[in-house]
Scaffold this active site. Structure first.
Site, short mmCIF file in Angstrom:
data_model
loop_
_atom_site.label_atom_id
_atom_site.label_comp_id
_atom_site.label_asym_id
_atom_site.label_seq_id
_atom_site.Cartn_x
_atom_site.Cartn_y
_atom_site.Cartn_z
CE LYS A 1 -5.42 -5.41 21.09
NZ LYS A 1 -4.60 -4.21 20.71
CG PHE A 2 -10.03 -5.27 18.60
CD1 PHE A 2 -10.29 -6.43 19.17
CD2 PHE A 2 -9.65 -4.04 19.12
CE1 PHE A 2 -10.22 -6.45 20.56
CE2 PHE A 2 -9.45 -4.13 20.67
CZ PHE A 2 -9.52 -5.40 21.03
CD GLU B 1 -2.87 -1.16 2.35
OE1 GLU B 1 -3.88 -2.07 2.17
OE2 GLU B 1 -2.53 -0.61 3.17
CD GLU C 1 -4.33 -6.17 2.55
OE1 GLU C 1 -4.83 -5.38 3.23
OE2 GLU C 1 -3.06 -5.97 2.41
#
Length: 673
Positions: free
Chosen positions: A361-362, A153, A312
């Site tokens: 992580k979320f 990116e 992605e």
């Protein structure tokens, strides 16, 4: 089936970023077993691993990566192998602190995130070339290797650095571009505010100043920053081409207009072997599936209409927006297959296994914290089976109906300071025009303003503030040869140096539109005006009005009130064999539909009233046959008429006459030859 990128895949790509270094090695066996259960065909590996691959300068540890790639290969999973140059190791920055970028305000960023790179740094360039060379030498002939993935990116989160190294590099770039200091003075209009230069060493990046700086200098610095990142990509790509011939090289774009505005993807699309894109839903209250379709169409256009790859997206919610809702049941499949319909050769995610630590992580994943006894996992498995059934579409191309002109350079220029109204937003205009075309069930190609437009019956230009003379000539020829053109306000105003075209507005587009604009009159916050049209129709406009003088154009809609009351608001100009429309005020998507409906009639595009609102119908065509995708974003079952019978690939059912599409579902039909 031909071996098109990614190398060695026999169907579509399905999988995601795999970061085994975040987990004990005992977890890897479970990962590959579950990948098999989900139908994973490819994963991206090594993107953030520089510090583990080169723990000390010149000391390499590839053992763990060898074991990972070998394990994936044993289970039939292809590898998109990253060069980890988006995050240099901590030891590198200790040795070369000047490789950290400096903000426009003069603040040097610190290590501890990602993408903190001065792309002009010789030390960074040398270190990136070394790790890329070592990776290529080691894995060039590995049988699992499907593709090289350079960096990650580009432009996120830092594209431009303003340090002294960049200043020196910028001066060299200017000399190559303009040939002399006088050339720079002429291009930048430095006679204004006494900014004249007599030597290159007097020129700095456009750092923070007491008030607005030179807009041409700022525009060139954006070009320079983009070109500098691209130089670094090309350097790594060329190493990989030399040491790993036959393996395609890419880097993941972020073409969605709301997510990355620092990269000229027209230029980047020419440098990769396969265009790939990352797309995440922007949950700001708008119809997210429309933005998704727009991003996919734009990515396909950057690829020149060729197949591309969604590298992605998310299985459910992300973690970086103010509010991050979960996707509803079935939404992940609709998102994924909508990208496939619009040209993607598969659907990849960030990431395979949800992280326990770190900033993301979320962020949702294919294998969530909740494990395999979860809705997300069950939907991933079903999607993998569905992607597997679509293998025959590989290599086919999406069929467009119309085109939209878009240019990143123009967007950069329009976004600079001191424009007539801060309420006018080029991206908002592009969104609104696209939404209107989407709701008319038209598939959109995007096009550079100087590109060949002859294949399209209708071309819309929602926001082209910067338009070269060549662009103006191109649009004029398009209309003269029979095309239908629709142009929105504040287009054609300046040249490539942000200098106003000589004469009256709209500069480069005066001739094709058959009019001049004497003056703009932007509206105040919350103000609106009415425009009156045929058959006593009335529409509402806001943000912007203009004093338009027809010079051959016919007035179709008139300002009923406001500053320009009684004057033309929307015009139509017959030129040669074609027609050019001009919309001099801001209309929302619903009001735009009225104008674009008339333009579609001029272009010979019949309305597709047989299709329900928010039901997409997109076609792909090629040697593999012709395919029709129907995507139902509503809560109601629908039927899509079929002019040719075929076989629905996700269910195996035969379809004749019409295609039933349940609420929230996707159907993909291989039409009979």
């Amino acid at each position: 089936m031909p071996d098109t990128p990614p190398h060695g895949l026999h169907g579509l790509a399905f999988g995601g970023d795999y970061n085994p270094e975040q987990w004990p090695e005992s977890v890897w066996q479970e990962d590959v077993r579950l990948m098999g259960e989900a139908g994973v065909t490819m994963v991206s590996v090594g993107i953030f691993s520089w510090a583990l691959l080169e723990p000390e300068p010149g000391a390499y540890d590839f053992g763990w990566l060898d074991r990972v790639i070998d394990l994936l290969h044993e289970h039939g999973i292809r590898v998109d192998l990253g060069t980890p140059t988006v995050v240099p190791p901590a030891w590198f920055y200790r040795a070369h602190p000047d490789a950290l970028p400096v903000s426009r305000e003069g603040v040097r960023y610190a290590f501890g995130s990602r993408g903190a790179i001065c792309h002009s740094s010789p030390a960074y360039r040398e270190a990136a070339a070394r790790i890329t060379t070592e990776l290529a030498r080691r894995y060039a002939t590995h049988p699992a290797l499907a593709m090289w993935h350079v960096h990650n990116e580009y432009g996120v989160p830092v594209s431009a650095c303003y340090c002294d190294t960049c200043a020196a590099h910028f001066r060299r770039w200017l000399e190559a571009r303009y040939g002399s200091v006088e050339g720079v003075n002429e291009a930048w209009g430095t006679a204004f505010w006494g900014q004249h230069y007599t030597a290159y060493d007097q020129i700095d990046p456009p750092r923070t100043a007491p008030t607005t700086g030179n807009p041409a200098q700022q525009l060139d610095y954006r070009r320079f920053a983009d070109a500098t990142m691209r130089e670094n990509f090309v350097s790594e790509r060329d190493i990989l081409h030399r040491l790993s011939p036959g393996i395609p090289v890419t880097t993941n774009f972020m073409t969605a207009l709301s997510q990355c505005d620092s990269v000229d993807y027209w230029a980047w699309g020419r440098e990769v072997d396969l265009v790939t894109n990352d797309h995440y839903l922007i949950t700001d209250g708008r119809r997210t599936h429309v933005n998704l379709a727009m991003a996919a169409d734009l990515t396909r256009s950057v690829a020149g209409g060729a197949p591309w790859l969604l590298l992605e997206h998310s299985t459910s919610g992300v973690n970086w927006q103010p509010r991050n809702p979960a996707k509803r049941p079935g939404e992940m499949a609709r998102n994924s297959l909508a990208h496939v319909a619009r040209g993607s050769e598969g659907a990849m995610f960030f990431q395979w296994r949800q992280s326990r630590r770190g900033a993301e992580k979320f962020h949702s994943s294919m294998l969530p914290h909740a494990g395999t006894d979860s809705r997300v996992w069950r939907e991933v498995v079903r999607l993998g089976a569905g992607i597997g059934s679509l293998a025959s579409i590989r290599g086919t191309r999406t069929v467009p109906d119309v085109a939209m002109v878009w240019d990143w350079t123009s967007w950069w220029a329009q976004g600079l300071e001191w424009r007539p109204s801060e309420d006018h937003d080029a991206r908002e205009r592009a969104d609104s025009f696209y939404e209107t075309l989407y709701d008319r069930h038209l598939t959109v190609d995007f096009a550079h303003p100087e590109a060949d437009l002859s294949a399209y019956p209708l071309v819309v230009v929602p926001a082209l503030y910067l338009a070269t003379e060549a662009a103006g000539d191109n649009l004029r020829r398009y209309v003269e040869n029979g095309g239908t053109l629709v142009v929105s306000y504040f287009s054609g105003i300046v040249d490539e140096h942000d200098a106003v075209h000589p004469g009256a507005y709209p500069g480069a587009l005066r001739d094709v539109l058959g009019l001049t604009v004497e003056e703009w009159s932007p509206l105040g916050e919350g103000e609106s005006v009415r425009i009156a049209g045929p058959r006593d129709a009335s529409l509402t406009a806001d943000v912007w009005t203009e004093f338009v003088v027809p010079r051959g154009a016919q007035t179709v809609w008139t300002y009923a009130d406001g500053p320009a009351a009684g004057g033309p608001a929307v015009t139509r100009h017959r030129l040669g064999k074609g027609t050019a429309w001009y919309v001099s005020c801001r209309l929302d998507a619903v009001a735009l539909d009225t104008i674009l409906g008339d333009a579609c009639e001029d272009a010979g595009i019949a309305p597709r009233t047989e299709l329900a609102h928010d039901v997409e119908v997109v076609r792909r065509r090629g040697d593999g046959g012709e395919y029709l995708f129907a995507i139902n974003h509503t809560e109601h079952d629908t039927k899509v008429p079929l002019d040719t019978p075929g076989t629905e690939l996700l269910t195996g059912e035969r379809t004749v006459g019409h295609l039933p599409v349940p609420a929230g579902a996707v159907r993909a039909v291989r039409l009979d030859a």
